[in-house]
Scaffold this motif. Structure first.
Motif, PDB file in Angstrom:
ATOM      1  N   GLN A  55      -1.130   4.983  -8.269  1.00 26.27           N
ATOM      2  CA  GLN A  55      -3.042   5.533  -8.206  1.00 26.27           C
ATOM      3  C   GLN A  55      -3.742   5.225 -10.199  1.00 26.27           C
ATOM      4  O   GLN A  55      -4.712   4.471  -9.052  1.00 26.27           O
ATOM      5  CB  GLN A  55      -2.981   6.934  -8.814  1.00 26.27           C
ATOM      6  N   GLN A 122      -6.360   1.390   0.529  1.00 23.48           N
ATOM      7  CA  GLN A 122      -6.067   1.377   1.494  1.00 23.48           C
ATOM      8  C   GLN A 122      -3.524   2.099   0.867  1.00 23.48           C
ATOM      9  O   GLN A 122      -3.175   2.516   1.740  1.00 23.48           O
ATOM     10  CB  GLN A 122      -6.032   1.505   2.510  1.00 23.48           C
ATOM     11  N   THR A 124      -1.276   3.087  -0.223  1.00 25.77           N
ATOM     12  CA  THR A 124      -0.844   4.877  -0.523  1.00 25.77           C
ATOM     13  C   THR A 124       0.497   4.922  -0.642  1.00 25.77           C
ATOM     14  O   THR A 124       1.116   6.020  -0.874  1.00 25.77           O
ATOM     15  CB  THR A 124      -1.312   6.047   0.400  1.00 25.77           C
TER      16      THR A 124
END
Length: 203
Positions: A55, A122, A124
């Motif tokens: 992240q 996007q 992830t």
């Protein structure tokens, strides 16, 4: 000097000192803001748990992209000619196509740039690298990006319009190279390459 070089030189020479300085000021401001963010990323990395590293890599990459000189306010041509919807007199439009045309150099670049941002946002999935490797890669990317931004800031002062457009293309290429693609998906690496290809015709 070949015909293309003469066209670019003439386009750049038509830019007023006021328009050039306004673009420089906007770029410098963005560079300074980015350095503050990069310093914050650098300080937060040490205390970050391993499960947050992916992240973190995404957030760092998106922040870096968000501070690159892609906006009209960082372009001396947009500043000087952008008030006219037809871009009348704009040398960039004459040499690269109007920025709102589907096949213009800028549209091809900005579409690739936006797709790169989308791919990062996007992404992830999980990192392919270990946390230890990520903790080696990320500080290097952050520090190198700070150095690249400082170099850009230092070059602004003496840059002509011709210099500035070349500097912008080179700087954006250098910065997207610092996206930690090793920690992100394969699509991010592919999209980054498309941005770099589009930058060849940016100026």
């Amino acid at each position: 000097m070949d015909d293309r070089a003469r066209e670019l030189h003439a386009a750049a020479e038509a830019i007023s000192p006021v328009s050039l300085q306004e673009a420089k000021d906007a770029i410098a401001g963005s560079c300074q803001e980015y350095r503050r963010w990069a310093d914050l990323f650098s300080r937060r990395l040490d205390g970050l748990p391993d499960e947050k590293l992916h992240q973190f890599a995404r957030a760092f990459s998106l922040t870096m992209l968000g501070h690159l000189p892609t906006r009209p306010g960082t372009c001396p041509f947009c500043i000087q000619y952008g008030r006219d919807r037809a871009c009348a007199g704009c040398g960039y439009a004459a040499t690269h196509g109007r920025c709102d045309e589907d096949d213009s150099a800028f549209i091809l670049f900005i579409e690739a740039f936006q797709e790169l941002g989308r791919a990062i946002y996007q992404d992830t999935g999980r990192m392919c690298f270990s946390a230890d490797e990520a903790r080696h890669i990320l500080p290097s990317c952050i520090q190198s990006s700070i150095e690249a931004v400082l170099q850009m800031e230092q070059a602004l002062a003496s840059a002509s319009t011709l210099d500035l457009m070349q500097l912008k293309a080179k700087h954006m290429g250098k910065m997207v190279d610092l996206i930690p693609v090793q920690l992100l998906s394969q699509e991010v690496a592919i999209r980054r390459q498309k941005v770099k290809s589009a930058l060849r015709n940016y100026w």
